[in-house]
Each structure stands twice: as C-alpha cells, then as structure tokens.
Motif scaffolding. Structure first.
Motif, PDB file in Angstrom:
ATOM      1  N   PRO A  10       0.736  -1.357   0.048  1.00 50.96           N
ATOM      2  CA  PRO A  10      -0.053   0.052   0.153  1.00 50.96           C
ATOM      3  C   PRO A  10       0.767   1.354  -0.012  1.00 50.96           C
ATOM      4  CG  PRO A  10       0.169  -0.946   2.148  1.00 50.96           C
ATOM      5  CD  PRO A  10       0.915  -1.907   1.429  1.00 50.96           C
ATOM      6  N   ALA A  11       0.241   2.388  -0.552  1.00 51.90           N
ATOM      7  CA  ALA A  11       0.752   3.727  -0.223  1.00 51.90           C
ATOM      8  C   ALA A  11       0.158   3.980   0.916  1.00 51.90           C
ATOM      9  CB  ALA A  11       0.693   4.669  -1.486  1.00 51.90           C
ATOM     10  N   LEU A  12       1.123   4.529   1.965  1.00 48.60           N
ATOM     11  CA  LEU A  12       0.516   5.230   3.206  1.00 48.60           C
ATOM     12  C   LEU A  12       0.464   6.471   3.116  1.00 48.60           C
ATOM     13  CD1 LEU A  12       2.811   3.128   5.118  1.00 48.60           C
ATOM     14  CD2 LEU A  12       0.570   2.244   4.650  1.00 48.60           C
ATOM     15  N   GLU A  47      13.512  -0.355  14.788  1.00 52.33           N
ATOM     16  CA  GLU A  47      12.610   0.538  14.194  1.00 52.33           C
ATOM     17  C   GLU A  47      13.558   1.575  13.348  1.00 52.33           C
ATOM     18  OE1 GLU A  47       8.582   1.552  16.715  1.00 52.33           O
ATOM     19  OE2 GLU A  47      10.166   3.007  16.587  1.00 52.33           O
ATOM     20  N   VAL A  48      13.255   1.891  12.165  1.00 47.43           N
ATOM     21  CA  VAL A  48      13.607   2.733  11.245  1.00 47.43           C
ATOM     22  C   VAL A  48      12.744   3.799  10.602  1.00 47.43           C
ATOM     23  CG1 VAL A  48      15.004   3.168   9.057  1.00 47.43           C
ATOM     24  CG2 VAL A  48      15.367   1.000  10.491  1.00 47.43           C
ATOM     25  N   TRP A  49      12.905   5.028  11.090  1.00 41.25           N
ATOM     26  CA  TRP A  49      11.980   5.968  10.649  1.00 41.25           C
ATOM     27  C   TRP A  49      12.438   6.590   9.391  1.00 41.25           C
ATOM     28  CZ3 TRP A  49       7.523   6.413  12.998  1.00 41.25           C
ATOM     29  CH2 TRP A  49       7.285   6.007  13.965  1.00 41.25           C
ATOM     30  N   LEU A  50      11.840   6.540   8.415  1.00 37.46           N
ATOM     31  CA  LEU A  50      12.049   6.984   6.982  1.00 37.46           C
ATOM     32  C   LEU A  50      11.251   8.245   6.861  1.00 37.46           C
ATOM     33  CD1 LEU A  50      11.937   3.517   5.251  1.00 37.46           C
ATOM     34  CD2 LEU A  50      13.850   5.039   5.937  1.00 37.46           C
ATOM     35  N   ARG A  51      11.707   9.264   5.971  1.00 38.80           N
ATOM     36  CA  ARG A  51      10.935  10.519   5.482  1.00 38.80           C
ATOM     37  C   ARG A  51       9.869  10.379   4.693  1.00 38.80           C
ATOM     38  NH1 ARG A  51      14.044  15.977   5.643  1.00 38.80           N
ATOM     39  NH2 ARG A  51      12.539  17.370   6.014  1.00 38.80           N
ATOM     40  N   ALA A  52       8.589  10.969   4.871  1.00 33.76           N
ATOM     41  CA  ALA A  52       7.664  10.712   4.116  1.00 33.76           C
ATOM     42  C   ALA A  52       7.656  11.883   3.262  1.00 33.76           C
ATOM     43  CB  ALA A  52       6.358  10.698   4.989  1.00 33.76           C
ATOM     44  N   THR A  53       6.694  11.850   1.897  1.00 31.75           N
ATOM     45  CA  THR A  53       6.664  13.176   1.157  1.00 31.75           C
ATOM     46  C   THR A  53       5.468  14.168   1.490  1.00 31.75           C
ATOM     47  OG1 THR A  53       7.425  11.764  -0.795  1.00 31.75           O
ATOM     48  CG2 THR A  53       6.454  13.725  -1.343  1.00 31.75           C
ATOM     49  N   GLY A  54       5.988  15.366   1.754  1.00 30.01           N
ATOM     50  CA  GLY A  54       4.781  16.083   2.227  1.00 30.01           C
ATOM     51  C   GLY A  54       4.584  16.303   3.708  1.00 30.01           C
ATOM     52  N   THR A  55       4.053  17.154   4.285  1.00 26.86           N
ATOM     53  CA  THR A  55       3.799  17.503   5.717  1.00 26.86           C
ATOM     54  C   THR A  55       2.378  17.466   6.122  1.00 26.86           C
ATOM     55  OG1 THR A  55       4.041  19.901   5.305  1.00 26.86           O
ATOM     56  CG2 THR A  55       6.056  18.717   5.819  1.00 26.86           C
ATOM     57  N   THR A  56       1.714  18.614   6.001  1.00 24.15           N
ATOM     58  CA  THR A  56       0.468  18.536   6.301  1.00 24.15           C
ATOM     59  C   THR A  56      -0.587  17.299   5.710  1.00 24.15           C
ATOM     60  OG1 THR A  56       0.502  21.008   6.694  1.00 24.15           O
ATOM     61  CG2 THR A  56      -1.842  19.659   6.766  1.00 24.15           C
ATOM     62  N   ASN A  57      -0.221  17.200   4.434  1.00 24.62           N
ATOM     63  CA  ASN A  57      -0.899  15.894   3.750  1.00 24.62           C
ATOM     64  C   ASN A  57       0.345  15.174   3.255  1.00 24.62           C
ATOM     65  OD1 ASN A  57      -3.874  16.563   3.697  1.00 24.62           O
ATOM     66  ND2 ASN A  57      -3.050  18.376   2.808  1.00 24.62           N
ATOM     67  N   TRP A  58       0.635  13.995   3.514  1.00 23.05           N
ATOM     68  CA  TRP A  58       2.067  13.207   3.407  1.00 23.05           C
ATOM     69  C   TRP A  58       1.584  11.944   2.816  1.00 23.05           C
ATOM     70  CZ3 TRP A  58       2.248   8.607   5.790  1.00 23.05           C
ATOM     71  CH2 TRP A  58       1.506   8.192   7.008  1.00 23.05           C
ATOM     72  N   THR A  59       2.536  11.421   2.312  1.00 15.76           N
ATOM     73  CA  THR A  59       2.272  10.034   1.630  1.00 15.76           C
ATOM     74  C   THR A  59       3.785   9.194   1.671  1.00 15.76           C
ATOM     75  OG1 THR A  59       1.655   8.924  -0.277  1.00 15.76           O
ATOM     76  CG2 THR A  59       2.939  10.890  -0.819  1.00 15.76           C
ATOM     77  N   PHE A  60       3.679   8.011   1.582  1.00 17.10           N
ATOM     78  CA  PHE A  60       4.774   7.098   1.872  1.00 17.10           C
ATOM     79  C   PHE A  60       4.479   5.972   1.035  1.00 17.10           C
ATOM     80  CE2 PHE A  60       7.461   3.823   3.434  1.00 17.10           C
ATOM     81  CZ  PHE A  60       8.872   4.408   3.547  1.00 17.10           C
ATOM     82  N   SER A  61       5.344   5.814  -0.120  1.00 15.09           N
ATOM     83  CA  SER A  61       5.050   4.663  -0.932  1.00 15.09           C
ATOM     84  C   SER A  61       6.397   3.975  -1.434  1.00 15.09           C
ATOM     85  CB  SER A  61       4.481   5.212  -2.264  1.00 15.09           C
ATOM     86  OG  SER A  61       5.159   6.317  -2.749  1.00 15.09           O
ATOM     87  N   SER A  62       7.222   4.155  -0.593  1.00 15.53           N
ATOM     88  CA  SER A  62       8.629   3.301  -0.835  1.00 15.53           C
ATOM     89  C   SER A  62       8.739   1.838  -0.220  1.00 15.53           C
ATOM     90  CB  SER A  62       9.514   4.298  -0.232  1.00 15.53           C
ATOM     91  OG  SER A  62       9.758   5.651  -0.896  1.00 15.53           O
ATOM     92  N   LEU A  63       7.757   1.336  -0.378  1.00  9.86           N
ATOM     93  CA  LEU A  63       7.692  -0.071   0.184  1.00  9.86           C
ATOM     94  C   LEU A  63       8.145  -1.222  -0.999  1.00  9.86           C
ATOM     95  CD1 LEU A  63       4.701  -0.332   2.623  1.00  9.86           C
ATOM     96  CD2 LEU A  63       7.176  -0.203   3.303  1.00  9.86           C
TER      97      LEU A  63
END
Length: 108
Positions: A10-12, A47-63
């Motif tokens: 999924p894209a989070l 745990e590894v914290w990775l940077r999402a794209t955006g701030t107020t509205n964000w997405t993470f699709s690097s899975l």
C-alpha cells in the motif's frame, strides 16, 4: 485500513498538524512476524524512521513488494521546534497470499 487484508504494497497517506510549522513526517513499517523493519533498502532489526513526502498532507510509497503476513505502519510528525510526536499514529494490515482455488471433483 487498520486490520485490512491487502493484495499489493500500500501507499500510506495521512494528515498531520501541530501548534508549530511541521518540518517533516516520518514513517516506520515493521513486520509482525519477526519484528524487522524496512530501512528503505532491506528489512533490519529495530525501528527505522523514513521520511514521507509532504507534511500536512503526506504520503509514503517506498515499500518493496511485501510477503504475505502482518505489518504495522507508524507515522509521526516533527515540527520546527524539534518536537516529535510522543505517540505515533499506527495502523496494521495483512498482506494476502496469492491463492489458487482448485475445484474438487468427486470420484466415481
């Protein structure tokens, strides 16, 4: 999505807010079976914290393509004052295995 079964990685996405300007949103994705977490390249312990794209509205699709099993995704925001969410938002999901159904034909 919490607790849902999915068939592809999924894209989070989410929405973050706070009293100060948001600097970034970070995401951690871990497998429930062995506790290993995605570091952007491979599964590692802890745990590894990775940077999402955006701030107020964000997405993470690097899975990567995920193997069947349970996963937990967490997200936390970091603001311009250096403050980090004390309790990250979390969601769990299950990757479904490809299933082949074969009809049963009674024998005579």
């Amino acid at each position: 999505m919490d607790g849902q079964w999915v068939r592809e990685s999924p894209a989070l996405t989410g929405v973050a807010s706070g009293p100060y300007t948001l600097e970034r949103v970070e995401v951690a994705v871990c497998r429930q079976g062995d506790g290993s977490c995605w570091d952007g390249t491979r599964w590692v312990g802890g745990e590894v914290w990775l940077r999402a794209t955006g701030t107020t509205n964000w997405t993470f699709s690097s899975l990567p393509p995920l193997e069947p099993g349970g996963y937990v995704a967490q997200a936390r925001a970091r603001d311009s004052q250096g403050q980090v969410d004390g309790v990250p938002a979390a969601v769990s999901f299950h990757m479904a295995a490809d299933v082949v159904f074969l009809p049963l034909v009674p024998r005579d």
